[in-house]
Design a protein around this motif. Structure first.
Motif, PDB file in Angstrom:
ATOM      1  N   MET A   1       0.827  -1.186   0.000  1.00  0.00           N
ATOM      2  CA  MET A   1       0.000   0.000   0.000  1.00  0.00           C
ATOM      3  C   MET A   1       0.875   1.255   0.000  1.00  0.00           C
ATOM      4  O   MET A   1       1.791   1.373   0.768  1.00  0.00           O
ATOM      5  N   ALA A   2       0.596   2.155  -0.908  1.00  0.00           N
ATOM      6  CA  ALA A   2       1.449   3.340  -0.960  1.00  0.00           C
ATOM      7  C   ALA A   2       0.659   4.505  -1.506  1.00  0.00           C
ATOM      8  O   ALA A   2      -0.201   4.326  -2.350  1.00  0.00           O
ATOM      9  N   ASN A   3       0.946   5.705  -1.009  1.00  0.00           N
ATOM     10  CA  ASN A   3       0.307   6.861  -1.627  1.00  0.00           C
ATOM     11  C   ASN A   3       1.271   7.530  -2.600  1.00  0.00           C
ATOM     12  O   ASN A   3       2.410   7.092  -2.778  1.00  0.00           O
ATOM     13  N   THR A   4       0.784   8.574  -3.240  1.00  0.00           N
ATOM     14  CA  THR A   4       1.547   9.184  -4.331  1.00  0.00           C
ATOM     15  C   THR A   4       2.939   9.613  -3.889  1.00  0.00           C
ATOM     16  O   THR A   4       3.931   9.309  -4.543  1.00  0.00           O
TER      17      THR A   4
ATOM     18  N   LEU B   1       3.631  11.230 -11.340  1.00  0.00           N
ATOM     19  CA  LEU B   1       2.466  10.381 -11.570  1.00  0.00           C
ATOM     20  C   LEU B   1       1.467  11.231 -12.352  1.00  0.00           C
ATOM     21  O   LEU B   1       1.095  12.317 -11.906  1.00  0.00           O
TER      22      LEU B   1
ATOM     23  N   GLU C   1      -1.465   1.419  -5.082  1.00  0.00           N
ATOM     24  CA  GLU C   1      -2.863   1.008  -5.202  1.00  0.00           C
ATOM     25  C   GLU C   1      -3.706   2.196  -5.599  1.00  0.00           C
ATOM     26  O   GLU C   1      -3.813   3.155  -4.857  1.00  0.00           O
ATOM     27  N   VAL C   2      -4.260   2.122  -6.801  1.00  0.00           N
ATOM     28  CA  VAL C   2      -5.095   3.243  -7.250  1.00  0.00           C
ATOM     29  C   VAL C   2      -6.489   2.760  -7.612  1.00  0.00           C
ATOM     30  O   VAL C   2      -6.723   1.591  -7.752  1.00  0.00           O
TER      31      VAL C   2
END
Lengths: 264, 124
Positions: free
Chosen positions: B1-4, B23, B123-124
């Motif tokens: 799990m990772a954010n931008t 991104l 994860e998008v």
């Protein structure tokens, strides 16, 4: 011999590109720039949408012309509709995360929805905006955007649409399919938009139907319009003479070129 | 799990020779996040411009009737590599990761492999 002194012909009106540029450079909304400077928190209501500010940064946006964050999240099964309602009722961002949406996915969806609604909220309007000071929106911490960054992105988006097809008629009107003689092949994502065109739906209705951002739908529709596949529904014109020329594909093409040149 | 932000940080930290990462949403041309770059290399401009690269390739593939999807696109300059890695999210929005590498320091095969791994974690 008599010499008649005729006055010089009046100067033709010329569009002043220099001042037009300055106007654009002055910002999308002077009021928003001022609110950013005073680090205001509250809600800015404009004609086509609403911007939520927290400490001078834009944290959330809504517009009747764009699907909201809830619609975008629930449309593709990322989140159940009940889960959203529960989180919204309690104004609790943590609940969204407990229902299985990841912080990364929430952030991306929020960035997308915010810019999408802001595009319409910051569109040129005929009525002045109104700001109510208040508390921050419950999703304020997800992804705050500085006003200058948002305004730059809005101008880039307007320029992008103009570059694809300069006539904005497909942005708001109900749309009809036009069938050119040699129809070009349409990419999958545009084809999904084209399928929704039925003479009644507008861009925003198509965006809701597909669960996609409205600006993305405008981009696809302008590309379809430039390919001659989509046109705005013409307003009903009683007593119009029968237009034989419309049946000729070359005349139809020339008309589209003329319309585009006029819109420049 | 990772954010931008963590994803972009990981790109610059773990990929040898990486000098910038973004991104990008390829329909609107907006960079959802950028990291690195310089005064002379504006990643926002690069992001918007490279959406045309991705779109042109996709159209060509549709004209050719190719069914496969694009995994990545490599552009080789005299002193840089530009690597575009496409992401298909559940949200229905096409995104790509854009990576700028210094070609003197970068190991291209390794960079592609690492970018693929980072994309899988996003994860998008």
């Amino acid at each position: 011999m008599t010499v008649v002194d005729s006055p010089p012909p009046p100067r033709l009106p010329v569009r002043d590109r220099a001042t037009a540029h300055q106007r654009v450079g002055g910002g999308v909304s002077p009021m928003l720039t001022r609110l950013a400077e005073e680090r205001a928190t509250g809600v800015l209501d404009r004609e086509h949408g609403t911007l939520h500010l927290a400490e001078g940064r834009v944290v959330h946006a809504e517009s009747p012309l764009a699907p909201g964050l809830a619609e975008l999240l629930t449309a593709h099964g990322t989140l159940a509709a009940e889960a959203w309602l529960e989180a919204e009722d309690s104004a609790d961002e943590g609940r969204l995360l407990r229902y299985g949406i990841t912080p990364g996915a929430l952030e991306l969806a929020q960035v997308g929805a915010l810019h999408d609604a802001a595009y319409f909220a910051l569109a040129p309007s005929s009525t002045p905006g109104r700001f109510r000071y208040g508390s921050a929106h419950w999703l304020a911490s997800v992804h705050p955007v500085p006003v200058a960054v948002l305004e730059r992105e809005m101008l880039r988006r307007r320029a992008l649409l103009r570059r694809i097809w300069p006539d904005p008629a497909t942005d708001r009107a109900p749309l009809i399919r036009a069938d050119p003689v040699a129809a070009p092949t349409v990419p999958t994502r545009q084809a999904a938009v084209l399928e929704q065109v039925d003479g009644v739906r507008r861009a925003v209705d198509i965006a809701r139907e597909l669960g996609r951002p409205a600006f993305h739908t405008l981009v696809h529709l302008r590309r379809l319009a430039s390919a001659g596949l989509v046109a705005p529904q013409p307003p009903p014109a009683p007593d119009a003479p029968p237009d034989d020329a419309a049946a000729d594909p070359y005349v139809a093409l020339l008309k589209r070129v003329r319309d585009a040149l006029e819109a420049l | 799990m990772a954010n931008t932000e963590t994803t972009l940080k990981e790109c610059l930290a773990s990929i040898e020779g990486a000098t910038g990462a973004a991104l990008v949403d390829y329909t609107s041309g907006m960079a959802l996040g950028t990291l690195g770059g310089s005064k002379t290399f504006d990643l926002n401009v690069a992001a918007a411009g490279n959406t045309d690269v991705v779109r042109a390739k996709m159209r060509t593939m549709e004209h050719l009737g190719l069914k496969g999807g694009i995994e990545d696109i490599l552009i080789t300059l005299t002193d840089q590599y530009h690597l575009i890695r496409l992401i298909t999210g559940r949200g229905g929005n096409g995104l790509f990761l854009y990576l700028v590498l210094d070609s003197k320091r970068a190991n291209l095969a390794m960079a592609r492999h690492q970018l693929k791994k980072i994309e899988e974690e996003l994860e998008v």
